[in-house]
Design a protein around this motif. Structure first.
Motif, PDB file in Angstrom:
ATOM      1  N   THR A  92       0.843  -1.201   0.000  1.00  0.00           N
ATOM      2  CA  THR A  92       0.000   0.000   0.000  1.00  0.00           C
ATOM      3  C   THR A  92       0.874   1.244   0.000  1.00  0.00           C
ATOM      4  O   THR A  92       1.913   1.297   0.658  1.00  0.00           O
ATOM      5  N   PRO A  93       0.466   2.280  -0.717  1.00  0.00           N
ATOM      6  CA  PRO A  93       1.280   3.514  -0.768  1.00  0.00           C
ATOM      7  C   PRO A  93       1.201   4.282   0.552  1.00  0.00           C
ATOM      8  O   PRO A  93       0.342   4.047   1.387  1.00  0.00           O
ATOM      9  N   GLY A  94       2.126   5.230   0.711  1.00  0.00           N
ATOM     10  CA  GLY A  94       2.088   6.113   1.864  1.00  0.00           C
ATOM     11  C   GLY A  94       2.917   5.668   3.036  1.00  0.00           C
ATOM     12  O   GLY A  94       2.914   6.309   4.090  1.00  0.00           O
ATOM     13  N   THR A  95       3.649   4.548   2.908  1.00  0.00           N
ATOM     14  CA  THR A  95       4.506   4.097   4.002  1.00  0.00           C
ATOM     15  C   THR A  95       5.953   4.444   3.692  1.00  0.00           C
ATOM     16  O   THR A  95       6.350   4.578   2.527  1.00  0.00           O
ATOM     17  N   SER A  96       6.750   4.562   4.729  1.00  0.00           N
ATOM     18  CA  SER A  96       8.192   4.765   4.565  1.00  0.00           C
ATOM     19  C   SER A  96       8.928   3.817   5.491  1.00  0.00           C
ATOM     20  O   SER A  96       8.405   3.402   6.525  1.00  0.00           O
ATOM     21  N   LEU A  97      10.127   3.448   5.112  1.00  0.00           N
ATOM     22  CA  LEU A  97      10.941   2.519   5.871  1.00  0.00           C
ATOM     23  C   LEU A  97      11.968   3.277   6.697  1.00  0.00           C
ATOM     24  O   LEU A  97      12.687   4.133   6.158  1.00  0.00           O
ATOM     25  N   VAL A  98      12.051   2.975   7.992  1.00  0.00           N
ATOM     26  CA  VAL A  98      13.047   3.604   8.861  1.00  0.00           C
ATOM     27  C   VAL A  98      13.764   2.510   9.649  1.00  0.00           C
ATOM     28  O   VAL A  98      13.187   1.491   9.990  1.00  0.00           O
ATOM     29  N   LYS A  99      15.033   2.728   9.912  1.00  0.00           N
ATOM     30  CA  LYS A  99      15.787   1.823  10.771  1.00  0.00           C
ATOM     31  C   LYS A  99      15.587   2.236  12.226  1.00  0.00           C
ATOM     32  O   LYS A  99      15.404   3.414  12.536  1.00  0.00           O
ATOM     33  N   ARG A 100      15.639   1.270  13.115  1.00  0.00           N
ATOM     34  CA  ARG A 100      15.473   1.511  14.548  1.00  0.00           C
ATOM     35  C   ARG A 100      16.706   1.013  15.292  1.00  0.00           C
ATOM     36  O   ARG A 100      17.473   0.184  14.787  1.00  0.00           O
ATOM     37  N   ASP A 101      16.866   1.515  16.514  1.00  0.00           N
ATOM     38  CA  ASP A 101      17.941   1.068  17.385  1.00  0.00           C
ATOM     39  C   ASP A 101      17.365   0.225  18.512  1.00  0.00           C
ATOM     40  O   ASP A 101      16.194   0.342  18.871  1.00  0.00           O
ATOM     41  N   GLY A 102      18.205  -0.607  19.094  1.00  0.00           N
ATOM     42  CA  GLY A 102      17.813  -1.399  20.240  1.00  0.00           C
ATOM     43  C   GLY A 102      19.028  -1.781  21.050  1.00  0.00           C
ATOM     44  O   GLY A 102      20.173  -1.633  20.589  1.00  0.00           O
ATOM     45  N   PRO A 103      18.827  -2.277  22.282  1.00  0.00           N
ATOM     46  CA  PRO A 103      19.959  -2.706  23.095  1.00  0.00           C
ATOM     47  C   PRO A 103      20.762  -3.802  22.402  1.00  0.00           C
ATOM     48  O   PRO A 103      20.232  -4.552  21.576  1.00  0.00           O
ATOM     49  N   ALA A 104      22.024  -3.887  22.745  1.00  0.00           N
ATOM     50  CA  ALA A 104      22.883  -4.910  22.149  1.00  0.00           C
ATOM     51  C   ALA A 104      22.370  -6.295  22.511  1.00  0.00           C
ATOM     52  O   ALA A 104      21.952  -6.544  23.646  1.00  0.00           O
ATOM     53  N   PRO A 105      22.379  -7.227  21.558  1.00  0.00           N
ATOM     54  CA  PRO A 105      21.946  -8.594  21.863  1.00  0.00           C
ATOM     55  C   PRO A 105      22.977  -9.302  22.724  1.00  0.00           C
ATOM     56  O   PRO A 105      24.124  -8.871  22.831  1.00  0.00           O
ATOM     57  N   ARG A 106      22.550 -10.398  23.339  1.00  0.00           N
ATOM     58  CA  ARG A 106      23.485 -11.181  24.151  1.00  0.00           C
ATOM     59  C   ARG A 106      24.561 -11.811  23.270  1.00  0.00           C
ATOM     60  O   ARG A 106      25.721 -11.942  23.667  1.00  0.00           O
ATOM     61  N   SER A 107      24.175 -12.220  22.072  1.00  0.00           N
ATOM     62  CA  SER A 107      25.128 -12.789  21.120  1.00  0.00           C
ATOM     63  C   SER A 107      24.569 -12.620  19.719  1.00  0.00           C
ATOM     64  O   SER A 107      23.378 -12.371  19.530  1.00  0.00           O
ATOM     65  N   GLY A 108      25.442 -12.740  18.733  1.00  0.00           N
ATOM     66  CA  GLY A 108      25.000 -12.666  17.352  1.00  0.00           C
ATOM     67  C   GLY A 108      24.611 -11.256  16.936  1.00  0.00           C
ATOM     68  O   GLY A 108      25.064 -10.256  17.501  1.00  0.00           O
ATOM     69  N   ILE A 109      23.742 -11.177  15.931  1.00  0.00           N
ATOM     70  CA  ILE A 109      23.322  -9.903  15.342  1.00  0.00           C
ATOM     71  C   ILE A 109      21.820  -9.749  15.484  1.00  0.00           C
ATOM     72  O   ILE A 109      21.068 -10.706  15.311  1.00  0.00           O
ATOM     73  N   GLU A 110      21.387  -8.547  15.808  1.00  0.00           N
ATOM     74  CA  GLU A 110      19.993  -8.170  15.733  1.00  0.00           C
ATOM     75  C   GLU A 110      19.902  -6.812  15.048  1.00  0.00           C
ATOM     76  O   GLU A 110      20.708  -5.921  15.326  1.00  0.00           O
ATOM     77  N   ASP A 111      18.946  -6.681  14.152  1.00  0.00           N
ATOM     78  CA  ASP A 111      18.735  -5.402  13.495  1.00  0.00           C
ATOM     79  C   ASP A 111      17.238  -5.103  13.538  1.00  0.00           C
ATOM     80  O   ASP A 111      16.409  -6.024  13.608  1.00  0.00           O
ATOM     81  N   HIS A 112      16.902  -3.816  13.477  1.00  0.00           N
ATOM     82  CA  HIS A 112      15.529  -3.407  13.735  1.00  0.00           C
ATOM     83  C   HIS A 112      15.106  -2.347  12.714  1.00  0.00           C
ATOM     84  O   HIS A 112      15.896  -1.492  12.315  1.00  0.00           O
ATOM     85  N   ALA A 113      13.835  -2.422  12.314  1.00  0.00           N
ATOM     86  CA  ALA A 113      13.300  -1.447  11.361  1.00  0.00           C
ATOM     87  C   ALA A 113      11.785  -1.407  11.504  1.00  0.00           C
ATOM     88  O   ALA A 113      11.183  -2.208  12.222  1.00  0.00           O
ATOM     89  N   ALA A 114      11.182  -0.454  10.797  1.00  0.00           N
ATOM     90  CA  ALA A 114       9.722  -0.336  10.800  1.00  0.00           C
ATOM     91  C   ALA A 114       9.260   0.356   9.535  1.00  0.00           C
ATOM     92  O   ALA A 114       9.930   1.264   9.023  1.00  0.00           O
ATOM     93  N   PHE A 115       8.124  -0.103   9.025  1.00  0.00           N
ATOM     94  CA  PHE A 115       7.373   0.681   8.060  1.00  0.00           C
ATOM     95  C   PHE A 115       6.471   1.614   8.859  1.00  0.00           C
ATOM     96  O   PHE A 115       5.814   1.173   9.810  1.00  0.00           O
ATOM     97  N   ILE A 116       6.459   2.894   8.521  1.00  0.00           N
ATOM     98  CA  ILE A 116       5.666   3.858   9.292  1.00  0.00           C
ATOM     99  C   ILE A 116       4.733   4.630   8.364  1.00  0.00           C
ATOM    100  O   ILE A 116       4.974   4.751   7.161  1.00  0.00           O
ATOM    101  N   ARG A 117       3.657   5.149   8.981  1.00  0.00           N
ATOM    102  CA  ARG A 117       2.698   5.959   8.249  1.00  0.00           C
ATOM    103  C   ARG A 117       2.508   7.291   8.986  1.00  0.00           C
ATOM    104  O   ARG A 117       2.646   7.355  10.218  1.00  0.00           O
ATOM    105  N   PRO A 118       2.180   8.353   8.262  1.00  0.00           N
ATOM    106  CA  PRO A 118       1.949   9.651   8.915  1.00  0.00           C
ATOM    107  C   PRO A 118       0.766   9.565   9.881  1.00  0.00           C
ATOM    108  O   PRO A 118      -0.075   8.670   9.794  1.00  0.00           O
TER     109      PRO A 118
END
Length: 677
Positions: A608-634
């Motif tokens: 659906t139109p009208g969304t944008s993608l943004v990256k998010r931050d979060g606490p460091a994981p205990r191990s490995g990699i974690e990455d965070h993002a969201a599609f957002i709407r006005p």
């Protein structure tokens, strides 16, 4: 923490409660179950018993007590239990190697340092500190190791009767039993300080006394029985307090487990510890009928699969000897068979982690689940048993029925590729249960909300493929109620779920009140080519949203999924469609995102139109990699998200057309009919 939480914690602390009891007091403080339901009787509900019904009967207490006493010593082992020298060739083939493994474990621990009260100088203060947390963990670890050694040496003695090594195992069992009996029941291993330690000590001494009844002199046996009476008495006093705590708060996880320990302790000591009959009549039938209280006969477990795994482990340790002594197999209970299917659907062979609730990030201990499945004689149990890796602990394996029930079944058949567990609000959708490299999509919208070990993750989902985690639940479980647990691990923003206004999500403060801040599965269907599930999480947002519905289609024939969220609020909100990866989330020029984890990939595209993608931050994981993002709407009063999850980044053709009464979404070769926005 609200006033009711604080008052309950203060009262429990003043009474000398353990940290676990303080936690459960706060859990129960907000709304007692008796006050949370209507006072009137429910409407009449009908049911049908057909030819497929399984007969499961639990006799009255008098009959059960008679069964126990007629069984004789040892009560926890089969009447036909034989020492190894008298085993048949079939028994030697199936489990002869386990006798060797158990001997290696016991022999390797003959020099293990004894446990002493002075090893643990701290007593529970009611406030968790790093030092106290470490001590509690050390108590649990060392007591469990010592109780295992006591039980293993006792069993080995019985297995090696007629063998010169038998005397060594008898001496080791007596030594470890005396160590546990010497611990102060009011000290650091008391029920008030470490309830897990008290129940383990009482049960282990009970099992050893049962197996070594004729070998223990009267003085030692009476001393052990006295300690059992004191420690089990503390458990009974707690569980029977007030209007029976387990009746008022049936979802109290510590109490539910303790009830099973008490039932087996009472059974093994009936007629020899004066209080045992009272414990028996209080606990045995209640435990058997209440196992486990989370769901109907479909067998769901609302606290998450990490805790379900622990429940399966405790079940093997308790149900084998209890079923033997009572002459009633708890494994025959319909819920037990449903629980096995639940584990197969949500912790299938080859899965990389647990799902939903505390401990979701942990890798499953497959040998525990393999052990549980071996006690069932169904095609699904045989499939799960055969497909799971690892070898069961020889201590429990050597107490199991012979032959193992799973080995008596000729055909191994996996459960269906998709299933719904409505009592707990979970659904599982797999590309193929039989394929260890399957894609697995899990969805949750639970009537339990964020109660106890559950999270604020209604209408959330998890996606794995080929044994790799793609869309994950973020964070890790350090300890219950920690700052990390409260601020990140438990809230909605760390899950693949909807938040608003920069990370505000479902209400998770308090505990029992979360039973009202819940979700619900409102639709489910499955076919060879497509699965569908729908959830309504509106109550979880407690008025901040007036609509929070999610529809999810798994397009099995294309190994892709479509997720549609319909949202509304009483005031304008900026809605956010959160997602989290176990590898880097890479934004693309067209506004989509890509996750690549080893040989598996996922492309996420907002349709659906009208969304944008943004990256998010979060606490460091205990191990490995974690990455965070969201599609957002006005900001708006209403919003819709329509997202394609393309496993393997195959990039199928996608089109969305709007008609007069509905919309048509075409993804590759499959078409979905959607409501108008």
């Amino acid at each position: 923490m609200n006033d009711a939480d604080a008052a309950a914690r203060a009262k429990a602390k003043a009474a000398g409660a353990s940290l676990a009891q303080i936690e459960e007091a706060a859990n129960a403080a907000v709304v007692p179950l008796a006050e949370a339901v209507a006072k009137d009787w429910s409407s009449v509900r009908s049911f049908t018993l057909d030819s497929s019904a399984i007969k499961f009967e639990v006799p009255d207490n008098a009959t059960l007590r008679d069964n126990v006493l007629r069984h004789g010593r040892t009560r926890m082992l089969a009447p036909g239990f034989l020492p190894y020298l008298k085993w048949t060739p079939a028994m030697v083939t199936e489990r002869g190697n386990q006798v060797r493994r158990l001997a290696e474990i016991v022999d390797g621990r003959l020099g293990m340092a004894p446990v002493k009260d002075t090893d643990w100088p701290l007593l529970t203060s009611g406030t968790m500190t790093t030092a106290l947390s470490n001590q509690n963990a050390d108590i649990r670890t060392r007591i469990n190791r010592t109780t295992h050694q006591l039980e293993a040496a006792s069993l080995l003695y019985r297995l090696r009767i007629g063998d010169p090594k038998a005397a060594t195992y008898l001496a080791e069992a007596i030594k470890r039993g005396d160590e546990l009996a010497a611990l102060n029941p009011a000290g650091p291993t008391s029920y008030a300080n470490q309830d897990q330690a008290t129940r383990a000590i009482a049960l282990s001494l009970s099992k050893a006394t049962d197996m070594l009844w004729a070998e223990l002199d009267a003085t030692r046996r009476n001393r052990w029985l006295s300690i059992i009476g004191t420690r089990a008495g503390a458990i009974y006093a707690d569980l029977s307090s007030g209007i029976v705590r387990t009746d008022q708060y049936p979802y109290d996880s510590h109490a539910g487990t303790a009830l099973g320990f008490l039932a087996l302790i009472a059974t093994l000591n009936l007629g020899d510890v004066p209080q045992a009959q009272t414990w028996f009549d209080f606990s045995v039938r209640t435990y058997v009928h209440q196992v486990y209280t989370w769901s109907g006969p479909e067998g769901g477990y609302a606290n998450g699969t990490a805790y379900a795994q622990a429940a399966a482990d405790y079940s093997v340790q308790i149900w084998d000897p209890l079923s033997q002594a009572l002459n009633v197999s708890v494994y025959r209970k319909p819920w037990s068979d449903g629980f096995l299917r639940f584990l197969a659907h949500f912790v299938p062979p080859g899965t990389p982690s647990h799902v939903f609730g505390d401990g979701h990030e942990d890798v499953p201990n497959t040998y525990l689940l393999k052990a549980f499945s071996s006690r069932f004689n169904s095609p699904a149990a045989k499939w799960y048993f055969n497909a799971m890796t690892g070898i069961e602990d020889p201590l429990t394996m050597l107490q199991a029925p012979s032959p193992l029930p799973a080995n008596t079944v000729s055909t191994a058949v996996p459960p269906p590729n998709a299933a719904m567990y409505p009592s707990v609000g979970w659904a599982a959708m797999h590309s193929s249960m039989a394929d260890l490299k399957r894609t697995s999509l899990y969805f949750k919208s639970s009537p339990y909300g964020a109660y106890n070990h559950s999270h604020g993750d209604q209408n959330s989902f998890v996606l794995n493929s080929g044994g790799k985690r793609l869309l994950i639940e973020a964070g890790y479980y350090d300890w219950y109620g920690s700052p990390l647990w409260s601020s990140w691990y438990r809230p909605t923003k760390s899950h693949n779920a909807i938040t608003y206004d920069n990370g505000v999500g479902q209400r998770v403060d308090g505990n029992t009140i979360n039973l009202a801040r819940n979700g619900k599965l409102t639709g489910f269907s499955t076919s060879a080519t497509m699965d569908y599930v729908e959830g309504d999480a509106t109550p979880a947002y407690e008025g901040a949203l007036t609509q929070a519905r999610r529809k999810l289609w798994y397009l099995r024939s294309q190994d892709a999924a479509v997720v549609m969220d319909t949202l509304a609020a009483p005031v304008a909100r900026a809605f956010e469609w959160n997602f989290h990866g176990a590898a880097a989330i890479t934004p693309q020029a067209d506004g989509s995102a890509v996750i690549v984890n080893g040989d598996r990939s996922l492309c996420l595209r907002s349709i659906t139109p009208g969304t944008s993608l943004v990256k998010r931050d979060g606490p460091a994981p205990r191990s490995g990699i974690e990455d965070h993002a969201a599609f957002i709407r006005p900001k708006a009063l209403k919003a819709e998200f329509l997202v394609l999850l393309d496993v393997g980044c195959k990039k199928p053709a996608v089109s969305l057309t709007t008609g007069t009464t509905s919309r048509t979404l075409t993804v590759g070769s499959q078409t979905l009919t959607l409501p108008l926005p």
